[in-house]
Design a protein around this motif. Structure first.
Motif, PDB file in Angstrom:
ATOM      1  N   UNK A  51      38.130  41.284  45.365  1.00 50.38           N
ATOM      2  CA  UNK A  51      39.242  42.122  44.224  1.00 50.38           C
ATOM      3  C   UNK A  51      40.412  41.026  43.994  1.00 50.38           C
ATOM      4  N   UNK A  52      40.386  40.634  42.518  1.00 50.59           N
ATOM      5  CA  UNK A  52      40.669  39.936  42.321  1.00 50.59           C
ATOM      6  C   UNK A  52      42.514  40.324  42.163  1.00 50.59           C
ATOM      7  N   UNK A  53      43.438  38.820  41.843  1.00 46.42           N
ATOM      8  CA  UNK A  53      44.681  39.413  41.872  1.00 46.42           C
ATOM      9  C   UNK A  53      45.327  39.179  40.562  1.00 46.42           C
ATOM     10  N   UNK A  54      46.438  40.011  40.247  1.00 47.65           N
ATOM     11  CA  UNK A  54      46.722  40.756  39.179  1.00 47.65           C
ATOM     12  C   UNK A  54      47.769  40.058  39.076  1.00 47.65           C
ATOM     13  N   UNK A  55      48.681  39.048  38.424  1.00 46.83           N
ATOM     14  CA  UNK A  55      50.240  38.783  38.944  1.00 46.83           C
ATOM     15  C   UNK A  55      50.388  39.266  36.984  1.00 46.83           C
ATOM     16  N   UNK A  56      52.052  39.545  37.260  1.00 39.67           N
ATOM     17  CA  UNK A  56      52.617  39.887  36.194  1.00 39.67           C
ATOM     18  C   UNK A  56      53.856  38.481  35.771  1.00 39.67           C
ATOM     19  N   UNK A  57      54.360  38.277  34.441  1.00 35.69           N
ATOM     20  CA  UNK A  57      54.954  37.615  34.099  1.00 35.69           C
ATOM     21  C   UNK A  57      56.634  37.792  34.925  1.00 35.69           C
ATOM     22  N   UNK A  58      57.181  36.791  35.665  1.00 38.25           N
ATOM     23  CA  UNK A  58      58.819  36.895  35.729  1.00 38.25           C
ATOM     24  C   UNK A  58      59.437  37.024  34.510  1.00 38.25           C
TER      25      UNK A  58
END
Length: 478
Positions: free
Chosen positions: A98-105
């Motif tokens: 499973x990938x890493x999903x990153x939202x912006x700060x």
């Protein structure tokens, strides 16, 4: 002559009968409104349709050991003989996990839109052309802690993605700048790791730059929605549309609305939304379903709504017109025939259809004036010539002008329609009760204000006189 009570009863039954043409007129209006909505939806979809933008998010692939069990053929010695059998073997492979999903700060979204009008037949459809400027800053310091020690982050295969409702709304140049360098954007296709409509870019190692700037152009209609994906999200809308309808999970912190357009700003912290900044699960669908907000390009109180409401209030105005005719008709002559009341009701029912038909051509205000004027003139002349009301037809004309003036105010303001309609009905009932306070409902009309309205005054009462009665009879003469 029938009693006044009986005539009121007949007029009441005729009023109820008028529900039939008003209902049919309402059905025609509803069908026309549905046709209009279908046309608006069709033109809007062809132009670009409503839009929902979610993102950006950075997806970092992850690989790691995956252990599985497999049955393999084997042999074993039993009593000196080889026997075929199977055995379970554990196999460990390096695979995608499973990938890493990153939202912006920090997420700063600003959009400026200009509205246009497209026409199909007699229907006019508002659409918009918009330019969105998206500035995002990402923090990658916590990414390593989101994977296990035996897993590997494929930083060089990272992607940046923005989800949309439909790619066909995109117009003009779509630009992505990462650390001051332009990066090529591509549509998300079925071969990508996510088939949600939108755009993506292969950005390589995202740690080389923390600032990601994007500029997108849109054609759309109906609404524009966004999701607050940042730890701190600032969203600004600027448009020349004077009738915005703010909707969704959040209302704007500040807004300014005028005839020249609107400006609105949202400032949303991450605590106000149920979205993780870093996750091994894609939260995009949750963000779209639970946190989306924005603006609908609302058409307030369009003439189909007005006409439909006029049909619903029509029975009140027909009843008041019938009541006016009943009060001013000649009591001692031939009363108004039920067929004449039906003619009056049908004319007022057709007023609604006339209003819709002309509104599609010349606009609501002018269409209302033409339709109401024609109906008032027709009924006033019918009262003067057909019902032989004479100068009393002027009372009918004034009452109709007053009624259609009040109806116009009701239709112009949806918020006060119920208040105005119920007040008018109460005043009409109170006035009728006052004017008929002296009526003999079981017999001939009494002397009341109705006689004064008809130009009559009560006949003088006979003078009181004492009449002497001689009960004695002349005696016969002897």
């Amino acid at each position: 002559m029938k009693s006044i009570g009986f005539r009121f009863l007949i007029v009441g039954l005729l009023t109820i009968l008028m529900f039939v043409p008003l209902f049919l007129a309402g059905e025609v209006i509803d069908a026309r409104a549905n046709h209009s909505r279908n046309t608006v939806s069709s033109v809007g979809d062809e132009w670009g349709g409503p839009q929902l933008l979610s993102g950006p998010q950075i997806i970092i692939p992850v690989t790691g050991p995956v252990t599985r069990k497999e049955q393999r053929a084997a042999t074993k010695i039993v009593n000196g003989k080889e026997i075929a059998t199977t055995e379970e073997v554990e196999i460990t492979e390096i695979k995608y996990k499973r990938s890493i999903y990153l939202y912006p700060d920090d997420y700063n979204f600003s959009i400026a839109s200009q509205t246009q009008t497209r026409a199909r037949g007699v229907f006019r459809v508002p659409v918009y052309v918009a330019t969105a400027d998206i500035k995002s800053r990402f923090d990658f310091s916590a990414v390593d802690a989101a994977v296990n020690s035996d897993e590997t982050l494929l930083w060089n295969d990272a992607q940046l993605r923005v989800s949309l409702l439909s790619n066909k709304a995109l117009r003009g140049a779509a630009k992505l700048t990462v650390g001051g360098k332009n990066v090529q954007l591509e549509p998300i296709t079925g071969s990508s790791r996510d088939t949600t409509p939108g755009i993506m870019a292969e950005i390589g190692d995202p740690r080389k730059a923390t600032q990601y700037d994007m500029e997108l152009g849109f054609n759309g209609a109906g609404s524009f929605m966004v999701t607050p994906v940042g730890r701190t999200s600032q969203v600004m809308f600027d448009s020349d549309w004077p009738h915005p309808s703010f909707s969704g999970a959040f209302l704007p912190n500040t807004r300014t609305v005028s005839e020249n357009g609107f400006e609105a700003e949202w400032l949303i912290p991450h605590l106000a939304r149920n979205l993780p900044q870093i996750s091994r699960e894609n939260s995009d669908q949750t963000a779209r379903a639970q946190t989306a907000f924005g603006v609908a390009y609302f058409q307030p109180n369009d003439f189909y709504q007005k006409a439909y409401r006029a049909a619903r209030y029509g029975i009140l105005f027909i009843a008041l017109t019938f009541l006016t005719v009943l009060l001013i008709e000649d009591r001692n002559g031939r009363p108004t025939h039920p067929v004449q009341y039906v003619f009056i009701g049908l004319a007022q029912s057709l007023f609604v259809l006339l209003m819709v038909a002309y509104s599609e051509q010349i606009g609501f205000a002018a269409a209302y004036g033409v339709s109401a004027g024609a109906t008032i003139i027709l009924l006033t002349l019918f009262g003067y010539i057909g019902m032989k009301l004479g100068v009393r037809s002027a009372v009918l004309g004034v009452m109709l002008v007053l009624l259609y003036g009040v109806l116009y105010l009701i239709l112009r303001s949806a918020d006060y329609a119920l208040l105005a309609g119920s007040t008018l009905a109460f005043l009409a009932l109170a006035g009728t009760m006052y004017l008929t306070r002296n009526e003999d409902w079981y017999g001939e009309p009494g002397h009341s204000v109705i006689d004064w309205l008809n130009g009559k005054t009560p006949p003088p009462s006979p003078p009181a006189a004492d009449v002497a009665t001689d009960t004695t009879k002349d005696k016969p003469k002897a």
